[in-house]
Design a protein around this motif. Structure first.
Motif, PDB file in Angstrom:
ATOM      1  N   ALA A 126      25.359  18.846  47.518  1.00 26.58           N
ATOM      2  CA  ALA A 126      26.019  19.097  48.904  1.00 26.58           C
ATOM      3  C   ALA A 126      25.727  20.723  49.179  1.00 26.58           C
ATOM      4  O   ALA A 126      25.292  20.856  50.500  1.00 26.58           O
ATOM      5  N   HIS A 127      25.758  21.410  48.286  1.00 28.78           N
ATOM      6  CA  HIS A 127      25.219  22.655  48.598  1.00 28.78           C
ATOM      7  C   HIS A 127      23.824  22.904  48.983  1.00 28.78           C
ATOM      8  O   HIS A 127      23.419  23.708  49.911  1.00 28.78           O
ATOM      9  N   ASN A 128      22.843  22.199  48.392  1.00 28.07           N
ATOM     10  CA  ASN A 128      21.555  22.122  48.702  1.00 28.07           C
ATOM     11  C   ASN A 128      21.256  21.763  50.216  1.00 28.07           C
ATOM     12  O   ASN A 128      20.325  22.361  50.933  1.00 28.07           O
ATOM     13  N   ALA A 129      21.896  20.856  50.466  1.00 32.35           N
ATOM     14  CA  ALA A 129      21.993  20.059  51.786  1.00 32.35           C
ATOM     15  C   ALA A 129      22.312  21.126  52.832  1.00 32.35           C
ATOM     16  O   ALA A 129      21.705  21.264  54.066  1.00 32.35           O
ATOM     17  N   ALA A 134      21.882  23.334  57.611  1.00 31.88           N
ATOM     18  CA  ALA A 134      22.803  24.207  58.374  1.00 31.88           C
ATOM     19  C   ALA A 134      22.179  25.234  59.422  1.00 31.88           C
ATOM     20  O   ALA A 134      22.794  25.573  60.262  1.00 31.88           O
ATOM     21  N   SER A 135      20.941  25.569  58.639  1.00 27.98           N
ATOM     22  CA  SER A 135      20.255  26.834  59.405  1.00 27.98           C
ATOM     23  C   SER A 135      19.092  26.390  60.206  1.00 27.98           C
ATOM     24  O   SER A 135      18.681  27.292  61.047  1.00 27.98           O
ATOM     25  N   PRO A 140      18.444  19.839  63.177  1.00 25.28           N
ATOM     26  CA  PRO A 140      19.433  19.736  62.166  1.00 25.28           C
ATOM     27  C   PRO A 140      19.934  18.485  61.546  1.00 25.28           C
ATOM     28  O   PRO A 140      20.209  18.371  60.522  1.00 25.28           O
ATOM     29  N   VAL A 141      19.696  17.435  62.618  1.00 28.00           N
ATOM     30  CA  VAL A 141      20.197  16.232  62.128  1.00 28.00           C
ATOM     31  C   VAL A 141      19.102  15.335  62.775  1.00 28.00           C
ATOM     32  O   VAL A 141      18.409  15.580  63.471  1.00 28.00           O
ATOM     33  N   GLY A 199      29.590  28.888  66.842  1.00 32.59           N
ATOM     34  CA  GLY A 199      28.153  28.675  65.859  1.00 32.59           C
ATOM     35  C   GLY A 199      28.206  28.400  64.362  1.00 32.59           C
ATOM     36  O   GLY A 199      26.974  28.197  63.817  1.00 32.59           O
ATOM     37  N   GLN A 200      29.551  28.627  63.715  1.00 32.55           N
ATOM     38  CA  GLN A 200      29.595  28.169  62.462  1.00 32.55           C
ATOM     39  C   GLN A 200      29.545  26.854  62.032  1.00 32.55           C
ATOM     40  O   GLN A 200      29.986  26.014  62.579  1.00 32.55           O
TER      41      GLN A 200
END
Length: 261
Positions: A126-129, A134-135, A140-141, A199-200
């Motif tokens: 999850a952290h890697n994804a 996210a940036s 992004p999708v 934008g977060q």
């Protein structure tokens, strides 16, 4: 310190969880008396346990009443063990006692012969994804929010979850950006991305859990990025963001309510 060789990390975890007999408890207390750094870490573990248990006491499903909470902060990992000792043994196996000094002895991905427990691999993925997507500005999708119904049907079919829902987080100030198919611990998984007015971004991951185990909420931290995650039978869920822990916790709670049980 030579004393560390006689006290395993599993014993330290068992001490915090009050699972040792009197003789072993005395041995650990003697060790802690001679190692103030370890004693300070144990006190921190106990504080983390209390905080997480309190935060999520109202959101456990009945089937998860005896399960685990974990905090992973920076280079330290804390496992809360209850009646399912075998689950903890799997996660503890990847850490060396060198964690007492604040560092993993083996890096998680430097030892390919080590098989991570799903409970350890899920927050890492999850952290890697989050870091990768996210940036991302333009892509992004794979499927954007204007095709939400298609997104839910497509990802639900790939994950064999016919009633998969895309969580609605608008009440918390986050609108859906979209989602994508991605690997989660070696099988097909779903990622949903959200964004607030500033934008977060945050991501929500759903993956298949071949170990078919369950947990309560857990928290994994690496720098400013945090992940709340939980496992419910054969599905694992993770919410990741570089936002306040309180906000991320509310998002995790809301996702927990909306995902199929």
């Amino acid at each position: 310190m030579t004393e560390r060789r006689s006290i395993s990390e599993e014993q330290l975890h068992a001490y915090v969880d009050d699972l040792l007999d009197e003789a072993d408890r005395r041995r650990v207390e003697e060790f802690l008396g001679e190692n103030p750094e370890a004693a300070e870490m144990i006190a921190d573990w106990q504080s983390q346990n209390d905080g997480l248990r309190s935060a999520f006491a109202g959101y456990q499903k009945s089937s998860a009443a005896d399960l685990q909470l974990v905090t992973m902060s920076g280079n330290q990992t804390r496992g809360l063990r209850t009646n399912r000792l075998s689950l903890v043994a799997a996660s503890l196996a990847i850490f060396a006692l060198g964690a007492l000094g604040g560092h993993y002895a083996p890096a998680l991905f430097d030892k390919p012969e080590i098989t991570l427990a799903y409970t350890d691999a899920l927050p890492q993925e999850a952290h890697n994804a989050f870091l990768v997507y996210a940036s991302e500005v333009r892509h992004p999708v794979e499927v954007f929010a204007d095709q939400e119904a298609h997104l839910a049907t497509w990802l639900g079919k790939r994950l064999s979850i016919p009633d998969l829902k895309v969580p609605n987080l608008q009440s918390l100030g986050f609108r859906l950006v979209g989602g994508r198919l991605l690997p989660v611990v070696g099988t097909a998984g779903a990622m949903f991305m959200y964004e607030d007015a500033d934008g977060q971004r945050l991501t929500v991951i759903v993956g298949r859990n071949p170990q078919n185990q369950s947990t309560s909420f857990r928290l994994a931290s690496a720098g400013d990025i945090e992940t709340f995650y939980w496992i419910d039978g054969d599905l694992g869920y993770a919410v990741t963001g570089e936002i306040s822990r309180a906000t991320l916790q509310k998002v995790a709670e809301e996702c927990y309510r909306q995902f199929p049980s």
